[in-house]
Design a protein around this motif. Structure first.
Motif, mmCIF file in Angstrom:
data_model
loop_
_atom_site.group_PDB
_atom_site.id
_atom_site.type_symbol
_atom_site.label_atom_id
_atom_site.label_comp_id
_atom_site.label_asym_id
_atom_site.label_seq_id
_atom_site.Cartn_x
_atom_site.Cartn_y
_atom_site.Cartn_z
ATOM 1 N N VAL A 1 -1.123 70.931 50.518
ATOM 2 C CA VAL A 1 0.226 69.906 50.681
ATOM 3 C C VAL A 1 -0.106 68.414 51.775
ATOM 4 C CG1 VAL A 1 2.477 69.278 52.122
ATOM 5 C CG2 VAL A 1 2.099 71.856 50.850
ATOM 6 N N LYS A 2 -1.145 68.994 52.713
ATOM 7 C CA LYS A 2 -1.694 67.979 53.346
ATOM 8 C C LYS A 2 -2.166 66.435 52.613
ATOM 9 C CE LYS A 2 -1.827 69.973 58.153
ATOM 10 N NZ LYS A 2 -2.670 70.456 58.944
ATOM 11 N N TRP B 1 -7.936 78.667 55.731
ATOM 12 C CA TRP B 1 -7.465 78.918 57.121
ATOM 13 C C TRP B 1 -8.784 78.443 58.554
ATOM 14 C CZ3 TRP B 1 -7.807 82.289 61.475
ATOM 15 C CH2 TRP B 1 -7.301 81.308 63.050
ATOM 16 N N ARG C 1 12.357 78.068 55.053
ATOM 17 C CA ARG C 1 11.115 79.441 55.164
ATOM 18 C C ARG C 1 11.613 80.590 54.741
ATOM 19 N NH1 ARG C 1 6.232 76.308 58.364
ATOM 20 N NH2 ARG C 1 6.325 74.461 57.431
ATOM 21 N N TRP D 1 3.089 79.767 52.922
ATOM 22 C CA TRP D 1 2.622 78.700 53.755
ATOM 23 C C TRP D 1 0.584 78.699 54.502
ATOM 24 C CZ3 TRP D 1 3.896 74.219 53.630
ATOM 25 C CH2 TRP D 1 3.633 73.118 54.626
ATOM 26 N N THR D 2 0.737 79.254 55.025
ATOM 27 C CA THR D 2 -1.200 79.542 55.300
ATOM 28 C C THR D 2 -1.096 79.086 54.613
ATOM 29 O OG1 THR D 2 -0.378 81.101 56.856
ATOM 30 C CG2 THR D 2 -2.869 80.443 56.456
ATOM 31 N N GLU E 1 -0.516 74.820 52.808
ATOM 32 C CA GLU E 1 -0.838 74.210 53.257
ATOM 33 C C GLU E 1 -1.894 73.501 53.607
ATOM 34 O OE1 GLU E 1 -0.083 72.705 58.240
ATOM 35 O OE2 GLU E 1 -1.082 75.219 58.908
#
Length: 290
Positions: free
Chosen positions: A242-243, A105, A254, A235-236, A239
């Protein structure tokens, strides 16, 4: 009698607390012989033994116990005062956060911040332990929890959400499944057993056994990216994977976790010139209205 040198008293208190000369020497970055020498000098000054060897290390003599009770607290007070009196660099802000949050993050957002504030240095301390603001020269921290910690101020940043993810290869082999049918896929057990919450909310049954069980979230995500199984991901942290195309979210649904991300800091940080710049930036990155 002349004043007792603090290095001798410090050696005694450290040895008394750890009850082991080897570990006390390591804690003070001394050799065992150097620590023992300081102890001998102190005992010679006082005229009696303070520590005696026991079956599991060293033990306090009655005289040693009385001295420890008298000096340990004041010595802690002196150490604390010296830490607080250390010259602060107003152009450097120290931020503590867990390694996974730093990687997923914070670090991707850093270039923009450093370009915006070239005069400010950001000292990142990545650690899984909860920082002690009273003893450590840290200005602020990112924490995951309920939002209430004693002795500090906390500001909400954002919720954490969990959702099932898998590698593209695993999806090719097994296909996707509806949220209530995920139990038919090879699932990875997570540290908090949140699959129970997922199936309880969206329906369906968990499998009889997980293909693998993990006690670390970051390792869990990496295992899913390698195609070992489906992970119920934070998810943090997931992500970025995933990207990058290493993971695919199996559904848009979710589940909100029972913890959230917070910005935490002691009151003393409010007088730090660089603190407000970092605080404002972090709140902006989290989408918190100004």
């Amino acid at each position: 009698m002349s004043r007792l040198p603090l290095d001798q008293v410090d050696a005694f208190v450290t040895a008394a607390r750890l009850r082991n000369l080897t570990r006390a020497a390591e804690a003070m970055h001394l050799t065992v012989s150097a620590l023992s020498h300081r102890m001998r000098l102190l005992e010679e000054r006082l005229g009696h033994r303070l520590l005696a060897r026991g079956p599991r290390g060293v033990e306090l003599t009655p005289e040693g116990q009385r001295l420890f009770d008298a000096v340990a607290g004041p010595l802690d007070t002196i150490e604390h005062a010296l830490r607080r009196a250390t010259l602060r660099n107003d152009h450097t802000v120290t931020l503590s956060l867990i390694p996974s949050m730093a990687t997923a993050w914070l670090v991707p957002r850093l270039p923009a911040f450093l370009a915006q504030h070239p005069e400010l240095g950001l000292n990142l301390q990545s650690s899984t332990h909860v920082v002690d603001f009273e003893r450590e020269p840290v200005d602020l921290a990112l924490r995951l929890g309920g939002g209430r910690w004693p002795g500090v101020q906390s500001e909400f940043l954002f919720h954490e959400w969990i959702t099932p993810v898998a590698s593209p290869d695993l999806i090719k082999r097994h296909g996707k499944a509806a949220p209530d049918q995920l139990g038919r896929l090879p699932l990875l057990g997570d540290p908090a057993n949140r699959w129970k919450d997922w199936f309880g909310h969206f329906g369906g049954q968990p499998p009889a056994r997980y293909v693998a069980q993990f006690d670390d979230t970051e390792t869990l995500h990496q295992a899913a990216a390698q195609g070992v199984g489906v992970a119920l991901a934070r998810w943090t942290l997931a992500e970025p994977l995933v990207k990058a195309g290493r993971l695919v979210a199996l559904t848009k649904k979710r589940l909100q976790a029972d913890f959230a991300h917070y910005l935490v800091y002691p009151e003393r940080s409010l007088s730090h010139p660089g603190f407000q710049k970092v605080r404002t930036w972090l709140l902006e990155q989290a989408g918190v209205p100004g």
